[in-house]
Each structure stands twice: as structure tokens, then as C-alpha cells.
Design an enzyme around this catalytic site. Structure first.
Site, PDB file in Angstrom:
ATOM      1  N   HIS A   1       0.807  -1.290  -0.122  1.00  0.00           N
ATOM      2  CA  HIS A   1       0.222   0.016   0.086  1.00  0.00           C
ATOM      3  C   HIS A   1       0.925   1.215   0.150  1.00  0.00           C
ATOM      4  O   HIS A   1       1.722   1.221   0.576  1.00  0.00           O
ATOM      5  CB  HIS A   1      -0.924  -0.126   1.221  1.00  0.00           C
ATOM      6  CG  HIS A   1      -2.233   0.940   1.291  1.00  0.00           C
ATOM      7  ND1 HIS A   1      -2.171   2.243   1.146  1.00  0.00           N
ATOM      8  CD2 HIS A   1      -3.319   0.487   0.603  1.00  0.00           C
ATOM      9  CE1 HIS A   1      -3.273   2.646   1.240  1.00  0.00           C
ATOM     10  NE2 HIS A   1      -3.949   1.740   0.739  1.00  0.00           N
TER      11      HIS A   1
ATOM     12  N   ASP B   1      -7.785  -5.352  -0.644  1.00  0.00           N
ATOM     13  CA  ASP B   1      -8.419  -6.207  -1.776  1.00  0.00           C
ATOM     14  C   ASP B   1      -7.921  -7.610  -1.722  1.00  0.00           C
ATOM     15  O   ASP B   1      -8.312  -8.503  -2.397  1.00  0.00           O
ATOM     16  CB  ASP B   1      -7.780  -5.469  -2.928  1.00  0.00           C
ATOM     17  CG  ASP B   1      -8.225  -4.238  -3.337  1.00  0.00           C
ATOM     18  OD1 ASP B   1      -7.335  -3.130  -3.320  1.00  0.00           O
ATOM     19  OD2 ASP B   1      -9.502  -4.024  -3.138  1.00  0.00           O
TER      20      ASP B   1
HETATM   21  C1  SDX Z   1      -6.042   0.314  -3.170  1.00  0.00           C
HETATM   22  O1  SDX Z   1      -4.356   4.702  -1.885  1.00  0.00           O
HETATM   23  C2  SDX Z   1      -5.287   4.171  -1.285  1.00  0.00           C
HETATM   24  O2  SDX Z   1      -5.772   4.483  -0.192  1.00  0.00           O
HETATM   25  C3  SDX Z   1      -5.779   2.889  -2.199  1.00  0.00           C
HETATM   26  C4  SDX Z   1      -6.812   1.861  -1.507  1.00  0.00           C
HETATM   27  C5  SDX Z   1      -8.075   2.745  -1.349  1.00  0.00           C
HETATM   28  O3  SDX Z   1      -8.963   2.326  -0.348  1.00  0.00           O
HETATM   29  O4  SDX Z   1      -8.360   3.751  -2.022  1.00  0.00           O
HETATM   30  O5  SDX Z   1      -6.450   1.510  -0.304  1.00  0.00           O
HETATM   31  C6  SDX Z   1      -7.347   0.789  -2.430  1.00  0.00           C
HETATM   32  O6  SDX Z   1      -5.657   0.773  -4.270  1.00  0.00           O
HETATM   33  C7  SDX Z   1      -5.335  -0.708  -2.234  1.00  0.00           C
HETATM   34  C8  SDX Z   1      -3.941  -1.172  -3.019  1.00  0.00           C
HETATM   35  C9  SDX Z   1      -4.583  -2.144  -4.092  1.00  0.00           C
HETATM   36  N1  SDX Z   1      -3.371  -2.599  -5.205  1.00  0.00           N
HETATM   37  C10 SDX Z   1      -2.764  -3.795  -5.053  1.00  0.00           C
HETATM   38  O7  SDX Z   1      -3.023  -4.763  -4.162  1.00  0.00           O
HETATM   39  C11 SDX Z   1      -1.818  -4.136  -6.414  1.00  0.00           C
HETATM   40  C12 SDX Z   1      -0.572  -4.771  -5.452  1.00  0.00           C
HETATM   41  N2  SDX Z   1       0.035  -3.732  -4.783  1.00  0.00           N
HETATM   42  C13 SDX Z   1       1.157  -2.967  -5.445  1.00  0.00           C
HETATM   43  O8  SDX Z   1       0.888  -2.587  -6.799  1.00  0.00           O
HETATM   44  C14 SDX Z   1       1.724  -1.856  -4.446  1.00  0.00           C
HETATM   45  O9  SDX Z   1       1.729  -2.146  -3.131  1.00  0.00           O
HETATM   46  C15 SDX Z   1       0.913  -0.354  -4.482  1.00  0.00           C
HETATM   47  C16 SDX Z   1       0.874   0.130  -5.877  1.00  0.00           C
HETATM   48  C17 SDX Z   1      -0.188  -0.735  -3.881  1.00  0.00           C
HETATM   49  C18 SDX Z   1       1.906   0.505  -3.860  1.00  0.00           C
HETATM   50  O10 SDX Z   1       3.070   0.566  -4.722  1.00  0.00           O
HETATM   51  P1  SDX Z   1       4.497   1.392  -4.206  1.00  0.00           P
HETATM   52  O11 SDX Z   1       3.945   2.637  -3.737  1.00  0.00           O
HETATM   53  O12 SDX Z   1       5.417   1.102  -5.238  1.00  0.00           O
HETATM   54  O13 SDX Z   1       4.676   0.243  -2.920  1.00  0.00           O
HETATM   55  P2  SDX Z   1       6.015   0.661  -2.210  1.00  0.00           P
HETATM   56  O14 SDX Z   1       6.877   1.957  -2.656  1.00  0.00           O
HETATM   57  O15 SDX Z   1       5.951   0.576  -0.762  1.00  0.00           O
HETATM   58  O16 SDX Z   1       7.409  -0.648  -2.571  1.00  0.00           O
HETATM   59  C19 SDX Z   1       8.144  -0.945  -1.953  1.00  0.00           C
HETATM   60  C20 SDX Z   1       8.824  -2.220  -2.616  1.00  0.00           C
HETATM   61  C21 SDX Z   1       9.076  -2.078  -4.178  1.00  0.00           C
HETATM   62  O17 SDX Z   1      10.165  -3.005  -4.280  1.00  0.00           O
HETATM   63  P3  SDX Z   1      11.746  -2.506  -4.415  1.00  0.00           P
HETATM   64  O18 SDX Z   1      11.866  -1.551  -5.664  1.00  0.00           O
HETATM   65  O19 SDX Z   1      11.840  -1.665  -3.133  1.00  0.00           O
HETATM   66  O20 SDX Z   1      12.463  -3.737  -4.710  1.00  0.00           O
HETATM   67  O21 SDX Z   1       7.855  -3.210  -2.443  1.00  0.00           O
HETATM   68  C22 SDX Z   1       7.549  -3.721  -3.933  1.00  0.00           C
HETATM   69  C23 SDX Z   1       7.866  -2.712  -4.778  1.00  0.00           C
HETATM   70  O22 SDX Z   1       8.286  -3.331  -6.052  1.00  0.00           O
HETATM   71  N3  SDX Z   1       5.918  -3.846  -3.648  1.00  0.00           N
HETATM   72  C24 SDX Z   1       5.708  -5.101  -4.106  1.00  0.00           C
HETATM   73  C25 SDX Z   1       4.114  -5.045  -3.891  1.00  0.00           C
HETATM   74  N4  SDX Z   1       3.845  -3.625  -3.412  1.00  0.00           N
HETATM   75  C26 SDX Z   1       5.001  -3.197  -3.416  1.00  0.00           C
HETATM   76  N5  SDX Z   1       6.140  -6.223  -4.422  1.00  0.00           N
HETATM   77  C27 SDX Z   1       5.252  -7.626  -4.594  1.00  0.00           C
HETATM   78  N6  SDX Z   1       3.802  -7.431  -4.411  1.00  0.00           N
HETATM   79  C28 SDX Z   1       3.401  -6.203  -4.073  1.00  0.00           C
HETATM   80  N7  SDX Z   1       2.007  -6.213  -3.943  1.00  0.00           N
END
Ligand code: SDX
Length: 392
Positions: A268, A326
Site C-alpha cells: 500500500h 483487496d
Molecule cells: C487500493 O491509496 C489508497 O488508499 C488505495 C486504497 C483505497 O482504499 O483507495 O487503499 C485501495 O488501491 C489498495 C492497493 C491495491 N493494489 C494492489 O494490491 C496491487 C498490488 N500492490 C502494489 O501494486 C503496490 O503495493 C501499490 C501500488 C499498492 C503500492 O506500490 P508502491 O507505492 O510502489 O509500494 P512501495 O513503494 O511500498 O514498494 C516498496 C517495494 C518495491 O520493491 P523494491 O523496488 O523496493 O525492490 O515493495 C515492492 C515494490 O516493487 N512491492 C511489491 C508489492 N507492492 C510493493 N512487491 C510484490 N508485491 C506487491 N504487492
């Protein structure tokens, strides 16, 4: 009155806006709506009462609640001509494509008499949108599966009405299971608002230009559709189906760690702890599956094992990746009878109150101006035009 938060998130300089509606502490995994914890609202309140709270800032008295619920109920019908709108879509159109189009089209029916600078008329739009979203969402589903539309009824609750409009067929009576209605209502409450997420920010930016609320909500629906945002609930269930059985989890986790794909429903932008909504959603999944005698649903077992493995793996721990709203919602919605293509539609239905409450809050601010984010320019410095004959 609530105590003013002595709260410095450390980003006041880049905050998109001030808002009194929802508070999130991502590190502590806290979510408050007008000061009330989401867990208490999900277990002790209901969606209509939460809608009133988000719109008006306080929980309603019994009289206020009764009037509000009756007003919502009496606005659930759509203009008779509106039903022809759905006929323009291919039968296999994704229900979200219908939602984006249909909600935008509400402007054609309710916008021309609307003064968005009049708080009374803004509130009428809020009521119309909250009331009509279930009817539009159910019609999108019925059109998608080729069944006749079912009209709303005034003797049913918000969740009961929606379930009946989705699952009733003319050939037989349909009685809504009260436990299903309670689960549906709780899922709506969990998705009602979430501070300045991507789709809410989209609604605020569209609204800041003076665009009508129906068009702004349509913009929010379009943004929510993305798999990184509201579309994740659909992707998370497809991911669990692809894994299939718990013995495939180690291989899947290795694929995530080698960045082949993401663990959908995890991570998130703000929560670096367990999303409090995911906790309630997991409990609801348990209850619903037990209700329908599917407590051994293999996908629920895969989800629980996947969560256990991920939360004990360094890769996820050091990146502070936890289940979000989700991760378990798809299993619950699937068990309730919804196809994956309807999951984000249900998210949009519930989030409409958060979008419109934030839209109203923004327009009520006399100092509000059109949004205009700036950029860091990384393109070429100034240069003279070269005629095509001289370009070689
Ligand atoms: C919603 O904003 C809101 O409030 C949204 C929401 C709402 O109610 O409106 O809460 C609803 O959108 C929830 C999120 C739903 N999306 C997903 O579940 C999709 C999977 N999640 C990822 O796409 C991701 O976690 C995000 C998009 C939600 C956040 O992405 P970020 O900001 O890039 O996450 P981060 O910066 O904390 O990532 C840090 C690391 C990265 O790796 P490195 O580059 O450090 O090696 O964690 C990795 C990211 O690649 N990472 C994941 C991951 N999410 C982040 N790796 C694997 N699986 C994941 N789900």
C-alpha cells in the site's frame, strides 16, 4: 468536538489538501472516519449510517437516520429513458466500462438544473449518486449476463435492494439472506472512503474546475479501475486461482521476489502495517464462507497460507508489505455469487460516498481554486524550428 490532532505527518508542505473526513496512520495501521475507527463502524454501524457520518461529520440521531435512509431509498430509481443507455454496450463489455459511461451520462439527466455552489443542491447530487449507484451497478451486471433488469424496492435496505437487483429473476421469488445482506453492507462500509487515494484525488481535481459531480465521479471510477488501485480485488482472486493449491505457493513467492509479478492485494502507498480493513474483510470471508457452507473453500485456504508465508518472509517484511483491503475481498465477493468482473464495480459503488463527501468538502471551502499541479521539466532547452526540407 474531537481533540485537534497534534499530528505532523512530515509532509505538510506537499499535502494535496486539508480534509477532516478520514485519517490514516499508515505505520500504525489506523483508519478513522470523522474520528471513528473503521473496525467499530464495520461491526457496530452500517453503510447508510457511515454515509451520513462521512457527509455530515457526525453520527445521525435516530430521526436523522430515518429521514436520511428514506431519502436515499426514494432516489434509487433511474429515469426510464436511462435504461436504453445500457443497450449501447456490447454484451461482453466489462461492467466497469458500463459504470464509467453510465455515471457520466447521469449528467445528461440531472446536471442542467444543478448549481454546485449551492450546498443544498450539492447535497441533492450526493443523495442521487449514493442512491442510484446500486441500481446502475446491478443493471451493468444484469446487462452483462443477459438477464432482465430488476427494479429497486422501497421496502428493502440498501444492501438487500442491491443483492435483489443483482440476483433476482422474474421466474421465481428471491428472498435476500439477512447474513448475506449484512456481509454486503459491511463490505460497502469498509470501502466507503480512504483519504486522498488516486481516485479520490482524481475526483477532487476534476471537481476543482467546476465540473458537475456526475462527471467527477465518472472520472473517479475510471481511475479506480486500474489494477494498482481498485482493480486489485479482481486481480487478487485471479492470482489465487492461478496458484490453485497451497503447494504451489513457494514457487509463486519466488516469482514475486524475482519481480516477475506482484502479490496482488498486498502492499500500500500509505499502510506499512496491516490494513485494518483487511482484518475485518478476512473475518467477513470466514463468516460468509461458513454461511454458504464453503468454509473449506480451497482459495480461502490458499489465501490464508499465502498470507502466512509472505508475512514470515524477509522480502515482504523489509518492504513492509501487508495484506490490503483487496486481498480477501475477492474471495468473499466470489462466495456471494459475484463474478470477478463485478468486484471493482462494488468497490466503486461503495466509494461513491467518499468521493462525493470529499468533493463537497472541497467546494465548501471558499478559498478553493482549480487544481494545477506543477512539474520538474526534463525536456530540451529552447531551440529554433527546423523546416522539414532541412531535417535530412
Ligand atoms: C487500493 O491509496 C489508497 O488508499 C488505495 C486504497 C483505497 O482504499 O483507495 O487503499 C485501495 O488501491 C489498495 C492497493 C491495491 N493494489 C494492489 O494490491 C496491487 C498490488 N500492490 C502494489 O501494486 C503496490 O503495493 C501499490 C501500488 C499498492 C503500492 O506500490 P508502491 O507505492 O510502489 O509500494 P512501495 O513503494 O511500498 O514498494 C516498496 C517495494 C518495491 O520493491 P523494491 O523496488 O523496493 O525492490 O515493495 C515492492 C515494490 O516493487 N512491492 C511489491 C508489492 N507492492 C510493493 N512487491 C510484490 N508485491 C506487491 N504487492
Amino acid at each position: 468536538a474531537t481533540d485537534a490532532f497534534t499530528f505532523d505527518p512530515g509532509f505538510t508542505s506537499t499535502a494535496a489538501c486539508e480534509s477532516a473526513i478520514t485519517y490514516i496512520d499508515g505505520d500504525a495501521g489506523v483508519l478513522l472516519h470523522r474520528g471513528y475507527p473503521i473496525g467499530q463502524l464495520a461491526s457496530q454501524s452500517n453503510f447508510i449510517e457511515t454515509c451520513y457520518l462521512l457527509l455530515h461529520g457526525e453520527l445521525p440521531t435516530a430521526a436523522q437516520y430515518a429521514e436520511f435512509e428514506t431519502t436515499i431509498t426514494r432516489h434509487t430509481m433511474l429515469h426510464a429513458q436511462f435504461d436504453r443507455f445500457f443497450e449501447g454496450f456490447r454484451r461482453d463489455a466489462h461492467p466497469m466500462s458500463i459504470m464509467v459511461g453510465a455515471v457520466g451520462a447521469l449528467s445528461a439527466f440531472y446536471h442542467d438544473s444543478l448549481d454546485i455552489h449551492d450546498p443544498v443542491q450539492r447535497n441533492i447530487s450526493a443523495i442521487r449518486l449514493i442512491a442510484k449507484m446500486p441500481t446502475i451497478a446491478a443493471r451493468a451486471y444484469k446487462y452483462h449476463i443477459g438477464q432482465p433488469f430488476v427494479s429497486p424496492r422501497n421496502d428493502l435496505s440498501y444492501a438487500e435492494n442491491f443483492l435483489r437487483m443483482c440476483f433476482a429473476v422474474p421466474a421465481e421469488d428471491y428472498v435476500v439472506d439477512p447474513k448475506m445482506a449484512k456481509a454486503m453492507d459491511r463490505i460497502f462500509t469498509l470501502h466507503a472512503d480512504h483519504e486522498q487515494n488516486a481516485s479520490t484525488s482524481t475526483v477532487r481535481l476534476a471537481g476543482s474546475s467546476g465540473a458537475n459531480p456526475f462527471a467527477c465521479i465518472a472520472a473517479g471510477i475510471a481511475c479506480l479501475w486500474g489494477p494498482s488501485h481498485g482493480g486489485a480485488n479482481e486481480e487478487a482472486l485471479l492470482m489465487l486461482k492461478e496458484i490453485g493449491t497451497p503447494d504451489k505457493i513457494p514457487e509463486f513467492i519466488e516469482g514475486v521476489k524475482s519481480k516477475k509479478y506482484k502479490l496482488m492485494g498486498f502492499g500500500h502507498r500509505v499502510y506499512k502495517n496491516y490494513d485494518p480493513r483487511a482484518t475485518v474483510m478476512k473475518e467477513s470471508a470466514d463468516e460468509i464462507l461458513e454461511l454458504i457452507g464453503a468454509d473449506n473453500d480451497p482459495l480461502f485456504q490458499v489465501a490464508k497460507e499465502l498470507e502466512r508465508v509472505a508475512l514470515s518472509d524477509e522480502y515482504f517484511i523489509e518492504r513492509k508489505l501487508f495484506p490490503n483491503v483487496d486481498f480477501y475481498s475477492g474471495i468473499t465477493l466470489s462466495a456471494m455469487g459475484f463474478p470477478t468482473s463485478m468486484f471493482t464495480v462494488l468497490f466503486a459503488l461503495a466509494r461513491t460516498v467518499g468521493w462525493i463527501a470529499q468533493w463537497e468538502e472541497m467546494l465548501a471551502d471558499p478559498a478553493q481554486k482549480i487544481g494545477r499541479p506543477r512539474q520538474l521539466y526534463t525536456g530540451p532547452t529552447e531551440r529554433d524550428f527546423v523546416p522539414i526540407s532541412a531535417r535530412g
